[in-house]
Design a protein around this motif. Structure first.
Motif, short mmCIF file in Angstrom:
data_model
loop_
_atom_site.label_atom_id
_atom_site.label_comp_id
_atom_site.label_asym_id
_atom_site.label_seq_id
_atom_site.Cartn_x
_atom_site.Cartn_y
_atom_site.Cartn_z
N ARG A 168 1.86 -6.12 -10.19
CA ARG A 168 2.50 -7.40 -9.85
C ARG A 168 2.77 -7.55 -8.36
O ARG A 168 3.04 -8.65 -7.88
CB ARG A 168 3.80 -7.57 -10.65
CG ARG A 168 4.91 -6.62 -10.29
CD ARG A 168 6.14 -6.79 -11.18
NE ARG A 168 7.23 -5.91 -10.80
CZ ARG A 168 8.13 -6.21 -9.87
NH1 ARG A 168 8.08 -7.37 -9.26
NH2 ARG A 168 9.09 -5.35 -9.57
N ARG A 169 2.72 -6.44 -7.58
CA ARG A 169 2.92 -6.53 -6.13
C ARG A 169 1.74 -5.95 -5.36
O ARG A 169 1.85 -5.64 -4.18
CB ARG A 169 4.21 -5.80 -5.73
CG ARG A 169 5.47 -6.33 -6.39
CD ARG A 169 6.71 -5.80 -5.69
NE ARG A 169 6.82 -6.34 -4.35
CZ ARG A 169 7.64 -5.83 -3.41
NH1 ARG A 169 8.36 -4.77 -3.67
NH2 ARG A 169 7.71 -6.37 -2.22
N ARG A 170 0.59 -5.84 -6.00
CA ARG A 170 -0.56 -5.23 -5.37
C ARG A 170 -1.04 -6.02 -4.15
O ARG A 170 -1.47 -5.45 -3.15
CB ARG A 170 -1.70 -5.08 -6.37
CG ARG A 170 -2.90 -4.31 -5.81
CD ARG A 170 -4.01 -4.16 -6.84
NE ARG A 170 -3.58 -3.33 -7.95
CZ ARG A 170 -3.67 -3.68 -9.22
NH1 ARG A 170 -4.15 -4.89 -9.54
NH2 ARG A 170 -3.28 -2.88 -10.18
N GLY A 171 -0.99 -7.32 -4.22
CA GLY A 171 -1.43 -8.13 -3.08
C GLY A 171 -0.62 -7.84 -1.83
O GLY A 171 -1.17 -7.71 -0.74
N PHE A 172 0.70 -7.72 -2.00
CA PHE A 172 1.58 -7.42 -0.86
C PHE A 172 1.28 -6.05 -0.27
O PHE A 172 1.08 -5.90 0.94
CB PHE A 172 3.04 -7.51 -1.31
CG PHE A 172 4.03 -7.06 -0.27
CD1 PHE A 172 4.24 -7.81 0.87
CD2 PHE A 172 4.74 -5.89 -0.44
CE1 PHE A 172 5.15 -7.39 1.84
CE2 PHE A 172 5.67 -5.47 0.51
CZ PHE A 172 5.86 -6.23 1.65
N TRP A 173 1.21 -5.02 -1.13
CA TRP A 173 1.02 -3.66 -0.61
C TRP A 173 -0.37 -3.48 -0.03
O TRP A 173 -0.52 -2.80 1.01
CB TRP A 173 1.28 -2.63 -1.72
CG TRP A 173 2.71 -2.57 -2.18
CD1 TRP A 173 3.18 -2.79 -3.44
CD2 TRP A 173 3.86 -2.30 -1.37
NE1 TRP A 173 4.55 -2.66 -3.47
CE2 TRP A 173 5.00 -2.36 -2.22
CE3 TRP A 173 4.05 -2.02 -0.01
CZ2 TRP A 173 6.28 -2.14 -1.74
CZ3 TRP A 173 5.33 -1.80 0.45
CH2 TRP A 173 6.44 -1.87 -0.41
N ALA A 174 -1.39 -4.04 -0.65
CA ALA A 174 -2.75 -3.87 -0.14
C ALA A 174 -2.97 -4.58 1.18
O ALA A 174 -3.90 -4.25 1.93
CB ALA A 174 -3.76 -4.37 -1.18
N SER A 175 -2.12 -5.56 1.50
CA SER A 175 -2.28 -6.27 2.78
C SER A 175 -1.87 -5.41 3.98
O SER A 175 -2.28 -5.69 5.11
CB SER A 175 -1.45 -7.56 2.76
OG SER A 175 -0.05 -7.29 2.77
N TRP A 176 -1.09 -4.36 3.75
CA TRP A 176 -0.61 -3.54 4.86
C TRP A 176 -1.73 -2.77 5.55
O TRP A 176 -1.77 -2.74 6.80
CB TRP A 176 0.52 -2.62 4.40
CG TRP A 176 1.82 -3.36 4.27
CD1 TRP A 176 2.29 -3.98 3.16
CD2 TRP A 176 2.79 -3.59 5.30
NE1 TRP A 176 3.50 -4.58 3.42
CE2 TRP A 176 3.83 -4.35 4.73
CE3 TRP A 176 2.87 -3.22 6.64
CZ2 TRP A 176 4.95 -4.76 5.46
CZ3 TRP A 176 3.99 -3.62 7.37
CH2 TRP A 176 5.01 -4.38 6.79
N PRO A 177 -2.65 -2.11 4.84
CA PRO A 177 -3.77 -1.51 5.57
C PRO A 177 -4.58 -2.54 6.36
O PRO A 177 -5.05 -2.25 7.46
CB PRO A 177 -4.62 -0.87 4.46
CG PRO A 177 -3.65 -0.60 3.36
CD PRO A 177 -2.67 -1.74 3.40
N GLN A 178 -4.74 -3.74 5.80
CA GLN A 178 -5.42 -4.81 6.54
C GLN A 178 -4.68 -5.12 7.84
O GLN A 178 -5.28 -5.36 8.88
CB GLN A 178 -5.49 -6.08 5.68
CG GLN A 178 -6.51 -6.06 4.57
CD GLN A 178 -7.91 -6.39 5.06
OE1 GLN A 178 -8.48 -5.65 5.85
NE2 GLN A 178 -8.46 -7.48 4.58
#
Length: 444
Positions: A158-168
């Motif tokens: 449910r929060r994958r979009g937020f966390w995956a944006s950090w490496p970007q």
């Protein structure tokens, strides 16, 4: 978060503690920052330092072109790295690839700072620089996919979009770090001191980044999603399984959607951050320093856009979160060039800043979306094909295509180039499936 992870880890194991996820996130960010720090450092120093030091001949333009061509070799090696490390990562795990690719990247970057120049050892210096750029590109091809995958597979759906944006978001941070450090070093080593040896400090700065990142990544546990998939795979005859790369290409819909989406996103990034430096400082009254400062400032907005885009996609879905900034970027293309043409510095900052912010929203969301397109057994290979394949077909040639178009046909064709490639991105997103909240374990 623990309850989500418990659904996908093998029976008899426990979910990783929140502190473990924080280390995964920090390690992934360290790699992304180093990646883009290296890219920015080389780009900044290619024209002023590396060309004269490593390429023979008296033609200054030729030296610059050769230095920039060497930078492009890194792009050529990236798809190869994505294929090799994607295959190994889907076979043997994400963690080993995190450590190996990061070590290769940091070591090669630092080694550039130790190279003798052409005047010291002749053509051997040029060859060594080319080889190190190829090693960097090869490592980068596998590094980013591993970083995004580890965060995506550890984080709760449910929060994958937020966390995956950090490496970007490591991209704008690395760019800002490189620009700030070069500014400090040129002040600390005035005159010829910087061109003689002060530039080496910029590359050797990769060493502390490497040590911190290696320590963070070395102690990270393997992705629980990969462990679960591996345990399931071991119950079947492995001899009948095909290569992860071939498995990803056997059903190319996900790869084609990812490449299509990345086409406009990559072109927009390099036009707003690389092409604009040469274009705006050529004939509109801006100095090169003015434009570099505007791009550096815009990187802060790009960072914010990435984090906000990723978080927003967890609320409204991946497709709406990518479609909105993509459509805005289509509309912004003519406005951007109109603002650049005014010759007014504040309007230049607005043009670059708005473009960078909405590009960040688009790129921040795509990290989770691309990983969600593929099953665990070939997620590393498939996502690496998308990330690195798009870099060679869209990102690397974008500044060169823009320069050629504007020289032959005028600024209108560059605007059309931006709008058409972004329209391909919109089409790819519209025709793809929604992946928000996808449970990797259930999907596998």
């Amino acid at each position: 978060m623990a309850s989500t992870v418990d659904r996908v880890v093998p029976s008899g194991t426990r979910a990783t503690a929140p502190a473990g996820f924080k280390r995964v996130l920090a390690g992934s960010m360290a790699g992304a920052v180093l990646e883009w720090y290296d890219f920015a450092i080389y780009g900044i120093l290619a024209a002023t330092v590396l060309g004269p030091l490593f390429f023979p001949g008296s033609n200054g333009v030729a030296k610059l072109l050769l230095a920039l061509a060497t930078q492009g070799l890194g792009f050529v090696a990236r798809p190869l790295g994505g294929i090799v490390f994607g295959h190994l990562g889907d076979r043997f795990g994400r963690k080993p690839m995190l450590v190996v690719t990061f070590t290769l990247l940091g070591t090669a970057t630092a080694a550039i700072g130790l190279l003798p120049t052409y005047h010291q050892i002749g053509i051997g210096a040029t060859v060594a620089l080319v080889v190190l750029r190829m090693v960097q590109g090869f490592a980068l091809g596998g590094e980013f996919g591993a970083a995004v995958l580890m965060v995506s597979e550890y984080g709760e759906p449910r929060r994958r979009g937020f966390w995956a944006s950090w490496p970007q978001a490591g991209a704008p941070l690395g760019t800002v770090l490189a620009t700030v450090l070069v500014t400090v070093l040129t002040s600390a080593f005035p005159g010829k001191a910087f061109d003689t040896w002060g530039w080496r400090v910029a590359f050797l700065f990769a060493v502390p980044l490497l040590l911190v990142g290696f320590w963070l990544r070395r102690s990270v546990e393997e992705s629980p999603v990969f462990r679960a998939a591996q345990e399931h795979a071991e119950q079947r005859a492995r001899g009948s399984e095909r290569s992860p790369i071939l498995a990803a290409l056997a059903k190319p819909r996900a790869v084609l959607h990812g490449l299509g989406m990345r086409l406009g996103e990559n072109v927009a990034f390099y036009v707003y951050t690389v092409f604009v430096i040469a274009y705006a400082s050529r004939g509109f009254g801006y100095t090169r320093g003015d434009v570099v400062l505007a791009v550096t400032f815009a990187s802060v907005f790009q960072f914010a856009g990435m984090i906000l885009g990723g978080a927003w996609s967890d609320r409204v879905g991946r497709k709406p979160a990518m479609l909105v900034p993509a459509v805005v970027l289509i509309a912004w293309a003519p406005a951007f060039f109109a603002l650049v043409h005014t010759g007014t510095l504040p309007l230049l900052w607005i043009g670059v800043g708005v473009g960078a912010f909405f590009h960040g929203m688009l790129a921040g969301t795509e990290a989770a979306w691309i990983t969600e397109l593929f099953p665990t057994k070939h997620r590393y290979a498939g996502s690496s094909l998308v990330f690195q394949g798009s870099s060679i077909i869209a990102g690397a040639p974008a500044p060169l295509i823009a320069v050629w178009l504007i020289d032959r046909f005028g600024v209108g064709t560059v605007i059309a180039y931006l709008m058409i490639t972004m329209a391909v991105t919109v089409l790819a997103v519209v025709t793809s499936r929604e992946t928000k909240g996808r449970d990797f374990g259930a999907a596998d």
